[in-house]
Scaffold this active site. Structure first.
Site, PDB file in Angstrom:
ATOM      1  N   HIS A 129       4.790  -8.746  -4.240  1.00 49.94           N
ATOM      2  CA  HIS A 129       3.398  -9.017  -3.833  1.00 49.94           C
ATOM      3  C   HIS A 129       2.971 -10.459  -4.112  1.00 49.94           C
ATOM      4  O   HIS A 129       2.304 -10.717  -5.122  1.00 49.94           O
ATOM      5  CB  HIS A 129       2.458  -8.086  -4.613  1.00 49.94           C
ATOM      6  CG  HIS A 129       2.511  -6.665  -4.172  1.00 49.94           C
ATOM      7  ND1 HIS A 129       1.638  -6.127  -3.259  1.00 49.94           N
ATOM      8  CD2 HIS A 129       3.341  -5.669  -4.512  1.00 49.94           C
ATOM      9  CE1 HIS A 129       1.917  -4.861  -3.048  1.00 49.94           C
ATOM     10  NE2 HIS A 129       2.957  -4.555  -3.801  1.00 49.94           N
ATOM     11  N   CYS A 147       6.015  -5.467   0.658  1.00 48.55           N
ATOM     12  CA  CYS A 147       6.166  -4.153   0.017  1.00 48.55           C
ATOM     13  C   CYS A 147       6.082  -3.020   1.048  1.00 48.55           C
ATOM     14  O   CYS A 147       6.982  -2.884   1.865  1.00 48.55           O
ATOM     15  CB  CYS A 147       5.163  -4.017  -1.114  1.00 48.55           C
ATOM     16  SG  CYS A 147       5.692  -2.822  -2.328  1.00 48.55           S
ATOM     17  N   GLY A 197       0.865  -1.170   0.000  1.00 52.16           N
ATOM     18  CA  GLY A 197       0.000   0.000   0.000  1.00 52.16           C
ATOM     19  C   GLY A 197       0.896   1.212   0.000  1.00 52.16           C
ATOM     20  O   GLY A 197       1.801   1.302  -0.821  1.00 52.16           O
ATOM     21  N   ARG A 218      13.014   3.056  -0.274  1.00 48.91           N
ATOM     22  CA  ARG A 218      11.665   3.105  -0.875  1.00 48.91           C
ATOM     23  C   ARG A 218      11.736   3.428  -2.354  1.00 48.91           C
ATOM     24  O   ARG A 218      12.668   4.081  -2.805  1.00 48.91           O
ATOM     25  CB  ARG A 218      10.824   4.185  -0.194  1.00 48.91           C
ATOM     26  CG  ARG A 218      10.411   3.839   1.205  1.00 48.91           C
ATOM     27  CD  ARG A 218       9.546   4.946   1.783  1.00 48.91           C
ATOM     28  NE  ARG A 218       8.317   5.122   1.020  1.00 48.91           N
ATOM     29  CZ  ARG A 218       7.551   6.220   1.082  1.00 48.91           C
ATOM     30  NH1 ARG A 218       7.893   7.228   1.839  1.00 48.91           N
ATOM     31  NH2 ARG A 218       6.442   6.277   0.377  1.00 48.91           N
ATOM     32  N   GLU A 271       0.623 -12.075  -2.885  1.00 49.19           N
ATOM     33  CA  GLU A 271      -0.840 -12.233  -2.828  1.00 49.19           C
ATOM     34  C   GLU A 271      -1.488 -11.965  -4.188  1.00 49.19           C
ATOM     35  O   GLU A 271      -2.658 -12.245  -4.376  1.00 49.19           O
ATOM     36  CB  GLU A 271      -1.427 -11.316  -1.742  1.00 49.19           C
ATOM     37  CG  GLU A 271      -1.544  -9.837  -2.081  1.00 49.19           C
ATOM     38  CD  GLU A 271      -0.219  -9.067  -2.075  1.00 49.19           C
ATOM     39  OE1 GLU A 271       0.859  -9.682  -1.934  1.00 49.19           O
ATOM     40  OE2 GLU A 271      -0.271  -7.830  -2.242  1.00 49.19           O
ATOM     41  N   ILE A 296       5.689  -3.673  -7.399  1.00 57.40           N
ATOM     42  CA  ILE A 296       4.938  -2.454  -7.726  1.00 57.40           C
ATOM     43  C   ILE A 296       5.483  -1.295  -6.897  1.00 57.40           C
ATOM     44  O   ILE A 296       5.364  -1.302  -5.680  1.00 57.40           O
ATOM     45  CB  ILE A 296       3.432  -2.637  -7.429  1.00 57.40           C
ATOM     46  CG1 ILE A 296       2.880  -3.852  -8.181  1.00 57.40           C
ATOM     47  CG2 ILE A 296       2.659  -1.371  -7.811  1.00 57.40           C
ATOM     48  CD1 ILE A 296       1.490  -4.279  -7.750  1.00 57.40           C
ATOM     49  N   ARG A 297       6.092  -0.344  -7.569  1.00 58.89           N
ATOM     50  CA  ARG A 297       6.763   0.784  -6.865  1.00 58.89           C
ATOM     51  C   ARG A 297       7.481   0.246  -5.626  1.00 58.89           C
ATOM     52  O   ARG A 297       7.323   0.725  -4.509  1.00 58.89           O
ATOM     53  CB  ARG A 297       5.751   1.870  -6.491  1.00 58.89           C
ATOM     54  CG  ARG A 297       5.128   2.513  -7.737  1.00 58.89           C
ATOM     55  CD  ARG A 297       4.207   3.661  -7.382  1.00 58.89           C
ATOM     56  NE  ARG A 297       4.910   4.672  -6.625  1.00 58.89           N
ATOM     57  CZ  ARG A 297       4.456   5.197  -5.477  1.00 58.89           C
ATOM     58  NH1 ARG A 297       3.324   4.818  -4.967  1.00 58.89           N
ATOM     59  NH2 ARG A 297       5.148   6.117  -4.866  1.00 58.89           N
TER      60      ARG A 297
HETATM   61  N1  GLN Z   1       5.867   2.786  -2.794  1.00 59.73           N
HETATM   62  C1  GLN Z   1       5.130   2.368  -1.630  1.00 59.73           C
HETATM   63  C2  GLN Z   1       5.735   2.963  -0.361  1.00 59.73           C
HETATM   64  O1  GLN Z   1       6.786   3.517  -0.404  1.00 59.73           O
HETATM   65  C3  GLN Z   1       5.099   0.860  -1.540  1.00 59.73           C
HETATM   66  C4  GLN Z   1       4.422   0.293  -2.754  1.00 59.73           C
HETATM   67  C5  GLN Z   1       3.664  -0.977  -2.504  1.00 59.73           C
HETATM   68  O2  GLN Z   1       3.390  -1.371  -1.379  1.00 59.73           O
HETATM   69  N2  GLN Z   1       3.271  -1.616  -3.577  1.00 59.73           N
HETATM   70  O3  GLN Z   1       5.150   2.895   0.675  1.00 59.73           O
END
Ligand code: GLN
Length: 188
Positions: free
Chosen positions: A167, A74, A42, A100, A169, A130-131
């Site tokens: 991820h 994440c 998230g 991050r 999940e 994802i990011r």
């Molecule tokens: N970029 C988000 C963060 O720095 C993490 C991304 C994710 O949980 N998919 O909190």
């Protein structure tokens, strides 16, 4: 399942598919009867703010210190880390340095087949980033579970605390959920 924000529904589905009872935790008193906790992906800054507001930081730390299995994926991994190189509310229970959004804007997300030797049966794990953050350094008590080809650490464990930068999940592969359920207690 910490359900302040983020990708918790998918984790709950994965747990239920393994016949595990899973609840959405938003209040400190809900932590009391848990056997373990997953902190989803998230936005870690949002987790930090909400967790402070709801009085969850100390009770989650206590759960970690009591030896209950805790897994951060994440943003959940960022939230568990001791050091992320900037000021942000963290649980700070795992001796890792995390960076991050480590893979840059151009590669917001990517998928890769990872070798995770601890998993059974051993076969590549399709990992969705994802990011995503990366683990830039680990303390002596941390076991590295997976690296990218260039050596970047993307999964690790310290006793009862597990972290993955990706991820699990979001795929149908439940081996990491099984690892979390079966192994984190057993070989602490
Ligand atoms: N970029 C988000 C963060 O720095 C993490 C991304 C994710 O949980 N998919 O909190």
């Amino acid at each position: 399942m910490l359900a302040l924000q983020g990708a918790f529904i998918e984790h709950i589905k994965a747990l239920r598919s393994l016949d595990v009872e899973a609840i959405e935790v938003r209040k400190p008193e809900q932590l009391r009867d848990l056997d373990g906790l997953i902190i989803p992906g998230g936005e870690s800054t949002t987790f930090g703010k909400l967790a402070v507001e709801y009085g969850l930081i100390e009770p989650i730390r206590a759960l970690c210190n009591a030896g209950k299995p805790v897994w951060g994926t994440c943003a959940g991994m960022i939230f568990l880390a001791k050091d992320i190189g900037r000021a942000q509310s963290l649980l700070g229970v795992m001796d890792i340095q995390v960076k991050r959004n480590a893979f840059g804007r151009q590669v917001d997300s990517f998928e890769i087949d990872l070798d995770i030797p601890a998993l059974e049966p051993r076969a590549p794990f399709h990992a969705i980033f994802i990011r995503a953050p990366l683990i830039a350094g680990v303390g002596n008590d941390v076991e590295v579970l997976a690296r990218l080809d260039d050596g970047t650490i993307v999964a690790a464990r310290q006793g009862n605390v597990l972290v993955t930068a990706f991820h699990p999940e979001l795929t149908n592969d439940s081996r990491l959920h099984k690892y979390f359920l079966e192994r984190l207690k057993k070989d602490k």
